[in-house]
Motif scaffolding. Structure first.
Motif, PDB file in Angstrom:
ATOM      1  N   GLY A   1    -103.222 -36.313 -20.730  1.00 20.12           N
ATOM      2  CA  GLY A   1    -103.906 -35.226 -21.417  1.00 20.12           C
ATOM      3  C   GLY A   1    -104.921 -35.662 -22.456  1.00 20.12           C
ATOM      4  N   PHE A   2    -105.338 -36.929 -22.436  1.00 25.45           N
ATOM      5  CA  PHE A   2    -106.335 -37.403 -23.394  1.00 25.45           C
ATOM      6  C   PHE A   2    -107.743 -37.091 -22.894  1.00 25.45           C
ATOM      7  N   LEU A   3    -108.650 -36.825 -23.837  1.00 29.13           N
ATOM      8  CA  LEU A   3    -110.068 -36.625 -23.544  1.00 29.13           C
ATOM      9  C   LEU A   3    -110.826 -37.894 -23.889  1.00 29.13           C
ATOM     10  N   GLU A   4    -111.676 -38.365 -22.977  1.00 25.92           N
ATOM     11  CA  GLU A   4    -112.537 -39.510 -23.290  1.00 25.92           C
ATOM     12  C   GLU A   4    -113.798 -38.990 -23.967  1.00 25.92           C
ATOM     13  N   VAL A   5    -114.148 -39.605 -25.102  1.00 27.56           N
ATOM     14  CA  VAL A   5    -115.295 -39.147 -25.898  1.00 27.56           C
ATOM     15  C   VAL A   5    -116.185 -40.342 -26.234  1.00 27.56           C
ATOM     16  N   GLU A   6    -117.355 -40.035 -26.805  1.00 23.20           N
ATOM     17  CA  GLU A   6    -118.283 -41.070 -27.248  1.00 23.20           C
ATOM     18  C   GLU A   6    -118.685 -40.782 -28.690  1.00 23.20           C
ATOM     19  N   THR A   7    -118.716 -41.817 -29.511  1.00 28.45           N
ATOM     20  CA  THR A   7    -119.073 -41.661 -30.921  1.00 28.45           C
ATOM     21  C   THR A   7    -120.182 -42.653 -31.278  1.00 28.45           C
ATOM     22  N   PRO A   8    -120.831 -42.486 -32.438  1.00 27.36           N
ATOM     23  CA  PRO A   8    -122.024 -43.294 -32.752  1.00 27.36           C
ATOM     24  C   PRO A   8    -121.747 -44.792 -32.873  1.00 27.36           C
ATOM     25  N   MET A   9    -122.734 -45.578 -32.441  1.00 29.91           N
ATOM     26  CA  MET A   9    -122.709 -47.029 -32.643  1.00 29.91           C
ATOM     27  C   MET A   9    -123.483 -47.436 -33.895  1.00 29.91           C
ATOM     28  N   LEU A  10    -124.562 -46.711 -34.184  1.00 28.23           N
ATOM     29  CA  LEU A  10    -125.337 -46.955 -35.402  1.00 28.23           C
ATOM     30  C   LEU A  10    -124.827 -46.031 -36.492  1.00 28.23           C
ATOM     31  N   VAL A  11    -124.334 -46.617 -37.576  1.00 29.11           N
ATOM     32  CA  VAL A  11    -123.666 -45.828 -38.617  1.00 29.11           C
ATOM     33  C   VAL A  11    -124.157 -46.253 -39.991  1.00 29.11           C
ATOM     34  N   SER A  12    -124.056 -45.348 -40.932  1.00 30.41           N
ATOM     35  CA  SER A  12    -124.440 -45.699 -42.298  1.00 30.41           C
ATOM     36  C   SER A  12    -123.318 -46.430 -43.023  1.00 30.41           C
ATOM     37  N   ASN A  13    -122.064 -46.159 -42.605  1.00 25.83           N
ATOM     38  CA  ASN A  13    -120.915 -46.783 -43.238  1.00 25.83           C
ATOM     39  C   ASN A  13    -119.998 -47.312 -42.141  1.00 25.83           C
ATOM     40  N   ALA A  14    -119.965 -48.628 -41.974  1.00 24.80           N
ATOM     41  CA  ALA A  14    -119.157 -49.235 -40.907  1.00 24.80           C
ATOM     42  C   ALA A  14    -117.743 -49.457 -41.427  1.00 24.80           C
ATOM     43  N   GLY A  15    -116.861 -48.488 -41.142  1.00 18.45           N
ATOM     44  CA  GLY A  15    -115.490 -48.593 -41.621  1.00 18.45           C
ATOM     45  C   GLY A  15    -114.497 -48.619 -40.487  1.00 18.45           C
ATOM     46  N   GLY A  16    -113.211 -48.625 -40.871  1.00 15.80           N
ATOM     47  CA  GLY A  16    -112.136 -48.551 -39.892  1.00 15.80           C
ATOM     48  C   GLY A  16    -111.523 -49.882 -39.535  1.00 15.80           C
TER      49      GLY A  16
ATOM     50  N   LEU B   1    -112.990 -43.879 -37.556  1.00 10.24           N
ATOM     51  CA  LEU B   1    -113.238 -42.761 -38.470  1.00 10.24           C
ATOM     52  C   LEU B   1    -113.869 -41.558 -37.770  1.00 10.24           C
ATOM     53  N   TYR B   2    -114.691 -41.801 -36.751  1.00 10.68           N
ATOM     54  CA  TYR B   2    -115.250 -40.667 -36.016  1.00 10.68           C
ATOM     55  C   TYR B   2    -114.214 -40.019 -35.117  1.00 10.68           C
ATOM     56  N   LEU B   3    -113.343 -40.811 -34.503  1.00  9.37           N
ATOM     57  CA  LEU B   3    -112.310 -40.230 -33.645  1.00  9.37           C
ATOM     58  C   LEU B   3    -111.341 -39.372 -34.459  1.00  9.37           C
ATOM     59  N   LYS B   4    -111.045 -39.805 -35.682  1.00 10.08           N
ATOM     60  CA  LYS B   4    -110.170 -38.990 -36.540  1.00 10.08           C
ATOM     61  C   LYS B   4    -110.843 -37.669 -36.914  1.00 10.08           C
ATOM     62  N   ARG B   5    -112.148 -37.704 -37.079  1.00  8.90           N
ATOM     63  CA  ARG B   5    -112.862 -36.446 -37.342  1.00  8.90           C
ATOM     64  C   ARG B   5    -112.630 -35.455 -36.192  1.00  8.90           C
ATOM     65  N   LEU B   6    -112.527 -35.983 -34.970  1.00 13.06           N
ATOM     66  CA  LEU B   6    -112.307 -35.111 -33.817  1.00 13.06           C
ATOM     67  C   LEU B   6    -110.893 -34.539 -33.807  1.00 13.06           C
ATOM     68  N   ILE B   7    -109.935 -35.304 -34.322  1.00 18.34           N
ATOM     69  CA  ILE B   7    -108.565 -34.776 -34.476  1.00 18.34           C
ATOM     70  C   ILE B   7    -108.598 -33.626 -35.487  1.00 18.34           C
ATOM     71  N   VAL B   8    -109.352 -33.811 -36.571  1.00 14.28           N
ATOM     72  CA  VAL B   8    -109.522 -32.725 -37.550  1.00 14.28           C
ATOM     73  C   VAL B   8    -110.108 -31.497 -36.858  1.00 14.28           C
TER      74      VAL B   8
ATOM     75  N   GLU C   1    -117.475 -40.644 -47.792  1.00 11.37           N
ATOM     76  CA  GLU C   1    -117.290 -39.313 -48.362  1.00 11.37           C
ATOM     77  C   GLU C   1    -117.156 -38.241 -47.274  1.00 11.37           C
ATOM     78  N   ASP C   2    -117.904 -38.374 -46.186  1.00 12.68           N
ATOM     79  CA  ASP C   2    -117.790 -37.363 -45.131  1.00 12.68           C
ATOM     80  C   ASP C   2    -116.421 -37.416 -44.473  1.00 12.68           C
ATOM     81  N   PHE C   3    -115.887 -38.617 -44.306  1.00 11.35           N
ATOM     82  CA  PHE C   3    -114.547 -38.737 -43.736  1.00 11.35           C
ATOM     83  C   PHE C   3    -113.513 -38.125 -44.684  1.00 11.35           C
ATOM     84  N   LEU C   4    -113.675 -38.358 -45.986  1.00 11.97           N
ATOM     85  CA  LEU C   4    -112.763 -37.748 -46.961  1.00 11.97           C
ATOM     86  C   LEU C   4    -112.862 -36.229 -46.907  1.00 11.97           C
ATOM     87  N   ASN C   5    -114.082 -35.721 -46.724  1.00 13.40           N
ATOM     88  CA  ASN C   5    -114.259 -34.274 -46.607  1.00 13.40           C
ATOM     89  C   ASN C   5    -113.516 -33.738 -45.387  1.00 13.40           C
ATOM     90  N   ALA C   6    -113.582 -34.493 -44.279  1.00 13.71           N
ATOM     91  CA  ALA C   6    -112.859 -34.087 -43.070  1.00 13.71           C
ATOM     92  C   ALA C   6    -111.355 -34.027 -43.339  1.00 13.71           C
TER      93      ALA C   6
END
Length: 496
Positions: free
Chosen positions: A193-208, A233-240, A449-454
């Motif tokens: 039941g997992f969805l395969e997704v794509e998230t950015p490669m070019l980022v302003s804050n390289a975390g995780g 960090l982008y995949l967690k935003r999708l969980i949110v 900060e955007d991840f914290l907002n999420a």
């Protein structure tokens, strides 16, 4: 020695010149092979060999590269290699015609041909194609190495992977298996039941992750950006956002050195599942590794470097503290503070930095004394909070977190958490990471900060995990180095 080398170079240059002259003659006579746009292939080599009983006497059209030739007057043999392997072709003047046979005799090893004819078995018992038509599809202007395995300098194999794939069937098999491994993972997760997704490669804050990023400049926006070091960090935003089960398989980039286990760009898979924890991630991982091994290798007992690895039995589960205690006798549960940890590290000869806390030193002990023993699948659980800035604390032991790493053949295969979903705690962890960066830790995370907002929007309890796909492929193909499972590994420029 110098004269011999010069003679060899002259001979090679002459052979290359002859090949170009052959091409020029074909082009002048209106038979330029590079003008041919397609060839209708009906069968492949292994398909013919495996299905010979049903196919004998039928007509087949194969295509591939000439790997050897034997010219014998009015009839000759050649061996043609396609994606499945090799098959012999019998080429007779009376079958293909005098002109076509004369052309065939001029073909070189390395040329790509199409052959159409009857499937038969020779008097010596070899399954072959009795050529009725032979077509030159591409002229090889270079000379293939005769014994590629004999090359001492493996550097050329990595730089010219196309030649490596032609000359070494085991290399080709490794990369075919790599593709099947990734397909098998996708099937498993899709069925869960997992969805395969794509998230950015070019980022302003390289975390995780704890790694130095590559930096570049985005001209259109006049902004400095980084290549991602993680998918987290982008995949967690999708969980949110309510996508309860997500995964991504993609390239990540870490500005680090090259060795048998590391390449600066590599394939990572991360997945996140709402309403579960790191125990759920352990169960999923164990089941997925078994599934992939069985589907791709046909067994859950595999060999790696001559050692039998059992993926079928329950994986061992042990805390980091207990693992360190088992192999060193040091019980970090009994160590009161950082000062005492540093004193014991001095006694054991474990090097640490001034900024390191008790939890960091526990991890250094683990790396120094434990990792080398973890050959069979082992989940090492409950890491110190100091090295786990994105992980949920253990309620009954807040200096430690609900995290595990899976080790097989002394290598970390994946890293998983009960994800930290408390935005207040997460902000404090980011602040600690900023302090570590200021103190000289170039791999520390920065506040997002955007991840914290999420997180403030609200993320459910979540289990997450990251897998090094290249290391899994190494395991399931018995490959000793990461370069052996990367089609085009990073190499130092040849002119430096």
């Amino acid at each position: 020695m110098g004269d011999t080398q010069n003679t060899q170079e002259q001979d090679i240059n002459q052979l290359l010149k002859v090949r170009r002259e052959k091409l020029a003659a074909l082009q002048e006579s209106g038979r330029d092979p590079f003008q041919i746009t397609k060839y209708d292939v009906t069968h492949h080599s292994l398909e013919i060999k495996d299905g010979f009983d049903a196919l004998e006497g039928q007509t087949a059209a194969i295509a591939g590269r000439i790997m050897s030739k034997r010219i014998m007057g009015k009839a000759s043999f050649c061996n043609v290699q396609d994606i499945q392997g090799n098959i012999q072709s019998y080429v007779a003047r009376d079958s293909v015609g005098e002109e076509a046979y004369a052309d065939f005799k001029k073909y070189d090893v390395g040329d790509i041909v199409g052959i159409k004819g009857e499937i038969f078995r020779t008097r010596t018992g070899e399954i072959s194609i009795h050529a009725a038509e032979i077509t030159l599809l591409a002229k090889s202007l270079q000379i293939l190495p005769e014994k590629y395995h004999g090359l001492v300098n493996t550097d050329i194999r990595y730089r010219q992977r196309y030649t490596d794939l032609i000359m070494n069937t085991d290399v080709k098999e490794t990369f075919i298996r790599r593709s099947r491994i990734i397909s098998s993972i996708r099937r498993y997760l899709d069925d869960q039941g997992f969805l395969e997704v794509e998230t950015p490669m070019l980022v302003s804050n390289a975390g995780g992750a704890a790694a130095r990023p590559f930096e570049t400049h985005y001209n259109a926006l006049d902004e400095d950006v980084k290549l991602r070091i993680s998918l987290e960090l982008y995949l967690k935003r999708l969980i949110v956002g309510g996508l309860e089960r997500v995964y991504e398989i993609g390239r990540v980039f870490r500005n680090e050195g090259l060795d048998t286990r590391h390449n600066p760009e590599f394939t990572l898979m991360e997945l996140y599942q709402a309403y579960t924890d790191y125990n759920g991630m352990m169960d999923l991982t164990e089941n997925m590794f078994r599934h992939v091994a069985q589907e791709v290798c046909g067994t859950t007992t595999i060999s790696y470097g001559g050692v039998e690895i059992d993926l079928g039995s329950p994986f061992r589960r042990i805390t980091m503290i207990d693992a360190v205690k088992e192999y060193t006798g040091v019980d970090f549960d009994q160590i009161k503070d950082t000062e005492e940890a540093k004193r014991i590290a001095d006694e054991k000869g474990v090097h640490y930095e001034n900024r390191h806390q008790k939890g960091d030193i526990l991890n250094l002990f683990f790396e120094e004394f434990v990792e080398e023993h973890l050959i069979q699948p082992t989940f090492v659980m409950d890491h110190p909070v100091e090295i786990s800035p994105l992980t949920k604390r253990k309620p009954d032991k807040p200096d430690y977190v609900e995290r595990f790493e899976l080790f097989i053949t002394c290598r970390e295969m994946c890293n998983a958490y009960s994800e930290l979903n408390d935005p207040i705690d997460q902000r404090a962890r980011f602040a600690a990471q900023e302090e570590a960066f200021a103190a000289g830790d170039e791999e520390a995370n920065h506040t997002d900060e955007d991840f914290l907002n999420a997180l403030e929007i609200g993320m459910p309890p979540t289990g997450g995990i990251g897998y090094g796909i290249d290391r899994l492929v190494m395991l399931l193909t018995d490959s000793p180095a990461i370069r052996d499972v990367l089609l085009f590994p990073t190499m130092k420029s040849i002119d430096k």
